[in-house]
Design an enzyme around this catalytic site. Structure first.
Site, PDB file in Angstrom:
ATOM      1  N   HIS A   1     -35.116 -16.417 -16.527  1.00  0.00           N
ATOM      2  CA  HIS A   1     -35.190 -17.438 -17.570  1.00  0.00           C
ATOM      3  C   HIS A   1     -36.555 -18.110 -17.493  1.00  0.00           C
ATOM      4  O   HIS A   1     -36.826 -18.878 -16.576  1.00  0.00           O
ATOM      5  CB  HIS A   1     -34.083 -18.468 -17.395  1.00  0.00           C
ATOM      6  CG  HIS A   1     -34.223 -19.621 -18.343  1.00  0.00           C
ATOM      7  ND1 HIS A   1     -34.000 -19.487 -19.701  1.00  0.00           N
ATOM      8  CD2 HIS A   1     -34.613 -20.898 -18.153  1.00  0.00           C
ATOM      9  CE1 HIS A   1     -34.221 -20.635 -20.291  1.00  0.00           C
ATOM     10  NE2 HIS A   1     -34.603 -21.512 -19.374  1.00  0.00           N
TER      11      HIS A   1
ATOM     12  N   ASP B   1     -38.933 -20.666 -19.214  1.00  0.00           N
ATOM     13  CA  ASP B   1     -39.134 -21.710 -20.212  1.00  0.00           C
ATOM     14  C   ASP B   1     -40.484 -21.492 -20.878  1.00  0.00           C
ATOM     15  O   ASP B   1     -41.518 -21.431 -20.209  1.00  0.00           O
ATOM     16  CB  ASP B   1     -39.082 -23.087 -19.553  1.00  0.00           C
ATOM     17  CG  ASP B   1     -37.667 -23.505 -19.198  1.00  0.00           C
ATOM     18  OD1 ASP B   1     -36.794 -23.420 -20.076  1.00  0.00           O
ATOM     19  OD2 ASP B   1     -37.430 -23.915 -18.050  1.00  0.00           O
TER      20      ASP B   1
ATOM     21  N   ASP C   1     -29.944 -21.991 -21.477  1.00  0.00           N
ATOM     22  CA  ASP C   1     -30.409 -23.321 -21.065  1.00  0.00           C
ATOM     23  C   ASP C   1     -30.502 -24.321 -22.203  1.00  0.00           C
ATOM     24  O   ASP C   1     -31.001 -25.427 -22.014  1.00  0.00           O
ATOM     25  CB  ASP C   1     -31.784 -23.163 -20.390  1.00  0.00           C
ATOM     26  CG  ASP C   1     -32.216 -24.401 -19.633  1.00  0.00           C
ATOM     27  OD1 ASP C   1     -31.340 -25.102 -19.094  1.00  0.00           O
ATOM     28  OD2 ASP C   1     -33.429 -24.674 -19.570  1.00  0.00           O
TER      29      ASP C   1
ATOM     30  N   HIS D   1     -36.604 -25.127 -26.356  1.00  0.00           N
ATOM     31  CA  HIS D   1     -35.688 -26.182 -25.918  1.00  0.00           C
ATOM     32  C   HIS D   1     -36.262 -27.130 -24.860  1.00  0.00           C
ATOM     33  O   HIS D   1     -35.510 -27.983 -24.350  1.00  0.00           O
ATOM     34  CB  HIS D   1     -34.361 -25.582 -25.451  1.00  0.00           C
ATOM     35  CG  HIS D   1     -34.460 -24.712 -24.224  1.00  0.00           C
ATOM     36  ND1 HIS D   1     -34.315 -23.356 -24.268  1.00  0.00           N
ATOM     37  CD2 HIS D   1     -34.679 -25.017 -22.933  1.00  0.00           C
ATOM     38  CE1 HIS D   1     -34.440 -22.860 -23.059  1.00  0.00           C
ATOM     39  NE2 HIS D   1     -34.673 -23.851 -22.225  1.00  0.00           N
TER      40      HIS D   1
END
Length: 1005
Positions: free
Chosen positions: A257, A259, A369, A573
């Site tokens: 994951h 970001d 997330d 996000h």
């Protein structure tokens, strides 16, 4: 036995730490190192490889914050290492074992070919397997000295304020023998030790404990390598016992994951993606059962544009089914705040990228997330051809534990998608025994379902899955006392989960995260830029399409796609929610401004092509609503015969603003104390409860400054009623307006309260020069209305939320999201409150002594968190809100659009005939554009906006034939909602909140 187990665990931990793990690399020689420091931003690989070096030693300081250094590492493999596996061990100065939040590196060969990434849990680089002896080793490392930003206020979040002091000190730089048998012994012991710790007091635990004890006895601590095989033999039986038939089944999927921005800028994400994918390509080549997934189309595009050599390796692995694109969105976006069309484009651009580049269309939406999920999302997913959702974040909720791990989620229009929350409760699973055992214990669908998903790998630049994780998964594939583990793609997991769970429970409405509620407010500038960009994009598409059809002008397809992707990227996000470092938000606001400028130019050119600046067309008719005429007489509205707009003075020093529809009384404090709907002779405000009331709260959450606001903030409030000045700003037949100026703390606020002729709403423009920290600014509008629920706009419709707090679920929603409007109603009468750029709000209700109900809506304006950006929201901000008494839902929808649309340009030419007319105001136009495939076909997207059934006649005002209903990728699909023939107009029937995309091929006549 309990005490014996503890003794064995303690013994195992020390022997592993101090003897066995060090023996994985039993012999080593130093690498020679040299360094070049890039003067500013990262440079191309060729430049980094060619730059001159200076010698540097292990232990030397390096790396200013956000800097890039190029290390060259050299050695000769000793002749007596022939036949051994040889690795380079490179410690850039890693601090602790947490990957992704400190320095990182990407290793290159001399020809510029990437090898793999480096991070604290993955410091090895392959050299030879086996070595011949005498090989010359030459490696280059692009080392990023990203600061390990502490979770407290600091200046490291922007290169402009981070300073230049070196952050890191080089650690071990060695060439070493890799003893694979010792490494396997470590994996054996760790898997069995972790399983023993998790098992109950039963025979299996005793057997494992004795096996571990025998293995430790078999190890000669002075000759670990020579006795590793004997130790492993003691563990063979314990590792070969198969799992029970009823064991929980875990589908592992390699994952990282990343970001797309957070505690690092966007440019660093490009490199994080390169490091991670290089790691995963190498691991896929070495491990035939391993499968890895990556979800964000924009990150694939980063590779394509900036690291084409890695991208080609990814393409090859995708074609082999080993590297799996999933998710189908341009970015793992926030889903609460993006508007309807933005969510459409997240899917249309994301899914089209995967189709064009890989020939793959994913049914899965991958958002592990994201901070909660808007109730309109299931319909958008299904309209894009996706019907499965994975997320992890709801497990972070602090008040209520979500009752399911596998279920169907139903959106506002009735669309349902199969949804899974991995019970492992992490999207960075490491295959530890505690994680695997927790997944089985935690799974809430036992007895009805048997399987769950485990996204496995380090994220955020941590390099993804490791060889250790794969080794553990192999031992857990079929092991007594443990869930079984098998590598599977997301689609394979969902296929199996749906096949065994035919009738899962249904959850209706939004998936609200009971945490991170302040992300609806933090970084107001980023949020305003997003809202402005969304509306300008849709307006530019409309004008450009009209100019193409009416005047034969070129349609700027590539520019619009690029600008959409820019806005979509900034909806990630941790960007749109305001939870990134200062660097990210400074860039976001600058980029949003550039987007707005370019879109204004696209619109201007289209208008020019149509014969000059125009007064139309608009996506939505912004004309004032045609409410009934002013009633006559009545004491409460004695001055209703006033001119279209007027300002009169009250005896107490306040003023009355009035037009033919609304009368607003503002007292000498600048507060609205009366707001009368003249049509219905109805007072909007409760007795003694003024509106336009600014309120200030302390705002120091228990954790996660930019993310969280905790309920106790409400315990202390300051009403900002001190007044600097109250003056008449305009008093004319067209406008009546007052200016209100206040000061508080280190800040000031100027408000303009205005009524305009023919307008049934009071507009409030608020300009705040904000210099507060750890404060929360709200704008309150109390209403004299009895309602147990209210409507808040979301994508392609609205959802109802309770105004009461009967349950813990309702209590937890003390801060919620709206797009352009919220609406409160009693039978026959309602109030719409409109926002031009804010998203967060709260609603409370009380019963007064007179028996009436006061329902208060408060818009959330500004916060002052100090982490991760210590200067969040400091400076000048402008907001626009409006209150429409007597409004129904249709009025709320219309006025929400009108307040957010750019003011139409005034020009010299006549109005332009719109490309379409729709004969039912409940059916709202969301987009008018030309098709993304460049065919010139016209795309119209509409939706039912009121939550009821609607029929409408859509009339195109241009030549067309062969009309199609389409999915969001503009591919023809049958839809029973529309009655489509080659004849026009088009007759449609829509379900509540249904969206419909129509494709109109153009004819030459």
């Amino acid at each position: 036995m309990h005490d014996d187990r503890r003794l064995i665990e303690d013994r195992l931990a020390r022997v592993l730490r101090e003897r066995i793990v060090p023996a994985i690399h039993p012999r080593s020689v130093p690498l020679r190192a040299s360094i070049w420091v890039a003067p500013d931003e990262p440079v191309p690989v060729a430049e980094g490889l060619a730059a001159p070096r200076t010698p540097i030693e292990s232990g030397a300081e390096w790396g200013a914050p956000w800097g890039t250094s190029w290390l060259t590492l050299e050695a000769t493999v000793p002749e007596d290492w022939a036949g051994h596996t040889v690795e380079a061990l490179v410690d850039l100065g890693f601090e602790g074992g947490i990957p992704g939040f400190q320095c990182e590196g990407l290793v290159y060969r001399p020809d510029g070919t990437p090898v793999k990434g480096l991070h604290p849990r993955n410091q090895w680089v392959p050299v030879a397997a086996p070595a011949a002896g005498g090989e010359q080793v030459l490696l280059h490392v692009e080392a990023a000295s990203n600061p390990g930003i502490p979770f407290q206020p600091n200046d490291l979040g922007d290169k402009a304020t981070a300073g230049t002091r070196p952050l890191y000190r080089l650690g071990r730089l060695d060439l070493a023998i890799f003893d694979e048998e010792v490494w396997h012994l470590v994996q054996d012991l760790e898997v069995l030790g972790e399983l023993m710790h998790e098992l109950p007091e039963d025979t299996r635990r005793y057997e494992i404990a004795r096996a571990i004890e025998r293995a430790l006895d078999a190890i000669d601590l002075a000759d670990v390598g020579g006795t590793a095989t004997a130790a492993r033999d003691c563990l063979t039986e314990a590792l070969s016992r198969p799992a029970s038939a009823s064991a929980h089944r875990i589908s592992a999927i390699g994952h990282a994951h990343i970001d797309t921005a957070w505690l690092w800028p966007l440019r660093e994400t490009v490199r994080k993606v390169a490091r991670t994918t290089a790691n995963m390509i190498a691991l896929l080549e070495a491990e035939p059962e391993f499968v890895f997934t990556m979800s964000q189309a924009a990150q694939f595009d980063f590779l394509k544009q900036r690291h084409p050599e890695i991208y080609e390796q990814v393409r090859k692995a995708v074609s082999e089914g080993r590297f799996v694109p999933t998710g189908g969105m341009w970015i793992e976006a926030d889903t609460n705040m993006p508007g309807s069309e933005a969510m459409v484009r997240q899917f249309s651009f994301g899914k089209r990228f995967f189709l064009d580049e890989f020939g793959i269309e994913s049914r899965e939406v991958w958002l592990p997330d994201t901070f909660g999920f808007a109730a309109g999302l299931p319909q958008i997913m299904r309209a894009a051809g996706s019907d499965r959702l994975l997320t992890q974040k709801i497990s972070w909720s602090r008040t209520n534990s979500f009752p399911h791990h596998t279920f169907r989620w139903e959106g506002i229009d009735g669309s349902r998608v199969f949804t899974h929350f991995p019970p492992v409760d992490t999207y960075n699973c490491t295959m530890s025994g505690s994680e695997i055992a927790h997944a089985a214990r935690n799974f809430k669908d036992k007895g009805r379902a048997t399987r769950s998903l485990a996204p496995t790998g380090f994220g955020d630049g941590g390099g993804g899955t490791t060889r250790e994780m794969i080794a553990k998964a192999a031992r857990l594939r079929d092991l007594e006392g443990s869930p079984t583990v098998q590598w599977q793609s997301p689609a394979e997991f969902f296929d199996a989960a749906e096949a065994e769970y035919h009738d899962p429970p249904v959850w209706v409405g939004e998936l609200y995260l009971e945490l991170h509620r302040a992300t609806l407010t933090s970084q107001a500038g980023t949020k305003q830029g997003n809202r402005r960009g969304e509306h300008l994009l849709r307006e530019a598409e409309l004008w450009a399409a009209t100019a193409a059809v009416r005047a034969g002008a070129g349609y700027p397809l590539e520019a619009l796609e690029r600008l959409w992707k820019t806005v979509l990227l900034l909806q990630f996000h941790d960007i749109l929610p305001g939870s990134s470092i200062a660097w990210v938000h400074r860039e976001a606001e600058h980029t949003h401004a550039e987007v707005a400028t370019e879109l204004a130019e696209i619109t201007r050119r289209a208008q020019w092509a149509l014969g000059g600046e125009q007064t139309g067309p608009h996506l939505f008719n912004p004309a004032p609503h045609t409410w009934s005429s002013i009633p006559a007489g009545g004491a409460a509205i004695a001055d209703s015969a006033a001119p279209p707009c007027s300002v009169t003075t009250c005896d107490d020093g306040g003023y009355v603003l009035a037009n033919e529809l609304v009368r607003a009384e503002v007292d000498r404090r600048g507060l609205v104390v009366s707001l009368v709907d003249l049509t219905n002779r109805r007072e909007t405000l409760p007795p003694g409860a003024p509106a336009n009331l600014l309120q200030l709260h302390p705002d120091f959450p228990n954790a996660w400054d930019a993310w969280d606001v905790d309920a106790f903030y409400r315990n202390t409030v300051t009403d900002l009623i001190a007044l600097d000045s109250l003056t008449v700003l305009a008093d004319s037949p067209g406008t009546a307006a007052l200016r209100v100026v206040r000061s508080f703390g280190n800040s000031s606020v100027t408000q303009t309260l205005a009524l305009r002729a023919g307008d049934a709403g009071l507009t409030v423009d608020t300009e705040v020069d904000w210099h507060e920290t750890e404060k929360f600014l709200k704008l309150a509008f109390p209403l004299d209305i009895h309602a147990d629920r209210y409507a808040a706009e979301t994508q392609f419709g609205h959802l109802f939320r309770p105004t009461h707090t009967n349950t813990s679920w309702e209590q937890a929603k003390f801060e919620a999201c709206n797009h352009r409007f919220v609406h409160f109603a009693e039978p026959g009468w309602g109030v719409a409150l409109i926002s031009a750029s804010t998203y967060g709000h709260d609603v409370t209700r009380t019963v007064r002594d007179d028996g009436g109900t006061t329902t208060t809506l408060r818009f959330s304006l500004l916060r002052g968190p100090r982490f991760p950006d210590p200067h969040t929201d400091q400076g000048l901000h402008r907001f626009r809100h409006a209150v429409f008494p007597g409004a129904d839902l249709a009025d709320a929808v219309r006025e929400g659009y009108r307040l957010n649309l750019s003011a139409p340009e005034t020009g010299v030419a006549q109005p332009v005939l719109p490309l379409f007319t729709v004969d039912n105001d409940a059916v709202v136009t969301s987009a008018v554009k030309l098709a993304d495939d460049g065919s010139g076909d016209v795309i119209l997207r509409v939706y039912e906006s009121l939550g009821g059934r609607a029929t409408a006649v859509i009339t195109p005002h241009f030549g067309t034939a062969g009309i199609h209903t389409c999915d969001l990728l503009e591919r023809p699909v049958p839809d029973p909602a529309a009655t489509i023939t080659d004849e026009t107009p088009v007759h449609v029937r829509l379900r509540p909140f249904q969206l419909l995309t129509l494709r109109f091929p153009r004819t030459t006549t």
